[in-house]
Design an enzyme around this catalytic site. Structure first.
Site, PDB file in Angstrom:
ATOM      1  N   TYR A 145       0.863  -1.190   0.000  1.00  0.00           N
ATOM      2  CA  TYR A 145       0.000   0.000   0.000  1.00  0.00           C
ATOM      3  C   TYR A 145       0.893   1.232   0.000  1.00  0.00           C
ATOM      4  O   TYR A 145       1.516   1.549   1.007  1.00  0.00           O
ATOM      5  CB  TYR A 145      -0.903  -0.047   1.233  1.00  0.00           C
ATOM      6  CG  TYR A 145      -1.842   1.121   1.442  1.00  0.00           C
ATOM      7  CD1 TYR A 145      -2.161   2.024   0.425  1.00  0.00           C
ATOM      8  CD2 TYR A 145      -2.437   1.307   2.682  1.00  0.00           C
ATOM      9  CE1 TYR A 145      -3.035   3.077   0.649  1.00  0.00           C
ATOM     10  CE2 TYR A 145      -3.319   2.356   2.916  1.00  0.00           C
ATOM     11  CZ  TYR A 145      -3.612   3.236   1.909  1.00  0.00           C
ATOM     12  OH  TYR A 145      -4.473   4.282   2.135  1.00  0.00           O
ATOM     13  N   LYS A 173      -1.730  -1.644  -3.691  1.00  0.00           N
ATOM     14  CA  LYS A 173      -2.706  -0.557  -3.765  1.00  0.00           C
ATOM     15  C   LYS A 173      -1.914   0.711  -4.044  1.00  0.00           C
ATOM     16  O   LYS A 173      -1.167   1.190  -3.192  1.00  0.00           O
ATOM     17  CB  LYS A 173      -3.485  -0.435  -2.454  1.00  0.00           C
ATOM     18  CG  LYS A 173      -4.425   0.771  -2.422  1.00  0.00           C
ATOM     19  CD  LYS A 173      -5.111   0.916  -1.061  1.00  0.00           C
ATOM     20  CE  LYS A 173      -5.991   2.158  -1.024  1.00  0.00           C
ATOM     21  NZ  LYS A 173      -6.656   2.356   0.290  1.00  0.00           N
TER      22      LYS A 173
END
EC number: 4.3.3.7
Length: 307
Positions: A145, A173
């Site tokens: 992320y 992400k």
């Protein structure tokens, strides 16, 4: 689209629209677990393809370790295998991230979301070692992320490509908000032979374009309030239906922007309360949405036929 991330063991496909779900709270800041269960059931019925629990939108910095674990446990229990559960277990302490990830594995989460360490500003080599250590320590798929707007530290594309070669690290992400960076990353991963590594958007405004360019879904704030439409957007974009993608994107574009008129998750929690989906609580240092911004946010929701 053939490139799909799979969680180990259960082999659930991780792709499509995955709301980074809020944590319902009462006005005194205590956690509303019955409200969370109801919200999870609503997301399943509305077509969400997965759930991300205790991420940025879930106020992860202000829940205790005990609450963090209970939120993961309750979510896995309530979802009961219907869609994948991705547990936010990252942090700026490698050992703490490993411990939280062990817990997520024990209670049956399908994957973990691991944020770039914040505040301590690791080097690229430090980021690589951090994520590699987590992946090697716990047999649970890792989704990286990168959200430099919050962490300050920014993971370079070359580091992501290196990490894509580590067993157990299945995707990222990308919340940089840069379509250029996202598409270059997808291209670099393909050129390096990492065809099974998934790139998920973490930016609702650019998610549709990233999926049209080969992204595999969206870990979304907007999906909190528009789960059905965001599911349909992901289906359209990932199947190269440009016309339908454009239609939904324009329907939701004001909502995408309104979700960030103040720091996330302030606007989305206010919107969900206005929609009758959650109780009104939020924890300090976050405060309720400024009164001057409530009508503009309500107007965006009405424009998208969400109110």
């Amino acid at each position: 689209m053939t490139n799909k991330a799979h969680s180990q063991g259960s082999k659930k496909t991780i792709q499509g629209s995955m709301p980074a779900i809020v944590t319902p709270m009462f006005e005194d800041g205590s956690l509303d677990y019955p409200g969370l269960r109801a919200l999870l059931d609503w997301h399943v019925s509305e077509g969400s393809d997965g759930i991300v629990i205790v991420g940025t939108s879930g106020e992860s910095p202000t829940v205790s370790v005990e609450e963090h674990c209970e939120l993961i446990r309750v979510t896995v229990e309530q979802i009961a295998g219907r869609i994948p559960v991705i547990a936010g277990t990252g942090g700026n302490s490698t050992q703490e991230a490993i411990e939280l990830t062990h817990f997520a594995k024990k209670v049956g989460a399908d994957a973990s979301l691991q944020v770039v360490p914040y505040y301590n500003k690791p080097t690229q080599e430090g980021m690589y070692a951090h994520f590699k250590k987590i992946a090697e320590s716990v047999d649970l798929p890792v989704i990286l992320y990168n959200v430099p707007g919050r962490t300050v530290a920014d993971m370079a594309g070359d580091t992501v490509v290196r990490l894509a070669g580590v067993p157990g690290i299945i995707g990222i992400k990308d919340a940089t908000g840069s379509l250029e960076r996202g598409t270059l990353l997808i291209n670099d991963l393909k050129r390096a032979g990492h065809h099974e590594f998934s790139v998920f958007s973490g930016d609702d405004l650019t998610a549709a374009m990233l999926m049209l360019m080969g992204g595999h879904g969206n870990i979304s704030v907007t999906a909190n309030v528009a789960p059905r439409l965001m599911h349909e957007l992901c289906v359209a974009a990932m199947s190269d239906d440009v016309k339908r993608t454009r239609e939904i994107q324009y329907q939701l574009i004001a909502v995408h922007k309104a979700m960030f008129i103040e720091a996330n998750p302030i606007p989305v929690k206010w919107a969900l309360h206005e929609m009758g989906k959650i109780t009104a609580g939020i924890r300090l240092p976050l405060t309720p949405l400024s009164s001057s911004l409530r009508e503009p946010l309500k107007a965006a929701l009405k424009q998208a036929n969400l109110l």
